[in-house]
Design a protein around this motif. Structure first.
Motif, short mmCIF file in Angstrom:
data_model
loop_
_atom_site.label_atom_id
_atom_site.label_comp_id
_atom_site.label_asym_id
_atom_site.label_seq_id
_atom_site.Cartn_x
_atom_site.Cartn_y
_atom_site.Cartn_z
N THR A 77 14.93 31.08 -22.06
CA THR A 77 15.27 31.05 -20.63
C THR A 77 16.65 30.47 -20.38
O THR A 77 17.23 30.69 -19.32
CB THR A 77 14.23 30.21 -19.85
N GLY A 78 17.16 29.70 -21.35
CA GLY A 78 18.46 29.06 -21.18
C GLY A 78 18.40 27.85 -20.27
O GLY A 78 19.44 27.41 -19.76
N LYS A 79 17.20 27.28 -20.11
CA LYS A 79 17.06 26.14 -19.20
C LYS A 79 16.37 24.97 -19.90
O LYS A 79 15.68 25.14 -20.91
CB LYS A 79 16.27 26.55 -17.96
N PHE A 244 22.13 29.25 -21.88
CA PHE A 244 22.06 27.84 -21.49
C PHE A 244 23.40 27.35 -20.96
O PHE A 244 23.47 26.68 -19.92
CB PHE A 244 21.62 26.99 -22.68
N LEU A 245 24.47 27.67 -21.66
CA LEU A 245 25.80 27.22 -21.24
C LEU A 245 26.18 27.79 -19.87
O LEU A 245 26.80 27.12 -19.05
CB LEU A 245 26.84 27.60 -22.29
N THR A 246 25.77 29.05 -19.63
CA THR A 246 26.04 29.66 -18.32
C THR A 246 25.27 28.95 -17.23
O THR A 246 25.83 28.61 -16.17
CB THR A 246 25.64 31.14 -18.34
N HIS A 247 23.99 28.67 -17.48
CA HIS A 247 23.18 27.95 -16.49
C HIS A 247 23.71 26.53 -16.26
O HIS A 247 23.74 26.04 -15.11
CB HIS A 247 21.73 27.88 -16.95
N LEU A 248 24.13 25.88 -17.34
CA LEU A 248 24.63 24.52 -17.23
C LEU A 248 25.93 24.50 -16.41
O LEU A 248 26.13 23.63 -15.56
CB LEU A 248 24.88 23.94 -18.63
#
Length: 253
Positions: A77-79, A244-248
């Motif tokens: 999920t990247g979260k 994850f990096l995009t969400h962060l």
């Protein structure tokens, strides 16, 4: 006078000596294991700090590590996730458990790791309430072994602070030069992405002057160099930390 040089007595003495030695060795191993585990954990923290450029002369590893916040990320999920206990979660063990990992196809598995864990530990450093650095675990196959290490990024989540490996079995003097401070210094300031695509790579020979995305290959270690380039591209890509990096970056992690 009894003869002490009989075969029976020799065997008994030898057997007794073996038993005594095995007891001593076993006892020492049991007694020293907690110390070995503690030293291994300390070295792991030290390598995280080294990758992020956070080691300071005169300060202990534990003291410096207080500024690092360890979190768990669901790579699907990247979260961030709290699905497992961050203190007891074993990421390497999870990568070998079919229930906690995802088998990779040959086309996807450019890092040659076989399967990728569903949850990864990441390490965040904040200053004045703002993200300062993020340190990400990476791994992949070189020539002879799987290399385990970290890549650290600046707050822009693109600029490399540092890269280093804490475990591998590459050839000393050749692939083992991944540990050479001069080679590791080449990574500092490089950029991972170019227009959203993973551009950071290790090339054969010397990288063009001023190229923000290319790192010199290690002389005489083409396969190790290629392995490092591949593992970086895998973990920074869509099957690794890209989501994850995009969400962060967007404050959505």
């Amino acid at each position: 006078m009894a003869n002490n040089d009989t075969i029976k007595k020799t065997v008994i003495v030898a057997l007794s000596l073996c038993i005594v030695c095995s007891v001593v060795v076993s006892t020492a191993a049991v007694m020293l294991k907690p110390m070995q585990v503690a030293n291994k954990a300390l070295d792991f923290k030290r390598n995280i700090l080294l990758a992020a450029g956070l080691m300071e002369e005169g300060k202990s590893v534990d003291e410096l590590f207080k500024q690092v916040n360890t979190r768990l990320v669901d790579l699907n999920t990247g979260k961030f996730t709290d699905a497992v206990n961050v203190d007891t979660y074993d990421q390497r063990k999870a990568s070998k458990d079919p229930k906690q990992s995802e088998k990779l196809s040959a086309d996807t598995d450019i890092a040659k790791i076989g399967s990728r864990e569903n949850i990864a530990k990441v390490y965040l450093v904040e200053k004045d309430g703002q993200l300062d650095k993020v340190i990400l675990p990476i791994k992949g196959y070189g020539l002879w072994s799987t290399l385990y290490g970290f890549i650290a990024l600046e707050a822009d989540l693109n600029t490399v602070v540092g890269l280093g490996f804490y475990e591998h079995a590459e050839t000393p003097g050749l692939g083992g030069e991944v540990d050479n401070p001069k080679w590791k210094a080449l990574w500092v300031g490089k950029e991972v992405y170019d227009n959203g695509d993973v551009a950071l790579d290790v090339i054969k020979g010397q990288a063009p002057a001023g190229d923000a995305h290319k790192v010199d290959g290690i002389s005489g270690a083409t396969l190790t160099s290629r392995g490092v380039g591949n593992l970086v591209q895998f973990w920074m890509g869509e099957n690794g930390y890209a989501s994850f990096l995009t969400h962060l970056k967007n404050g959505e992690a």
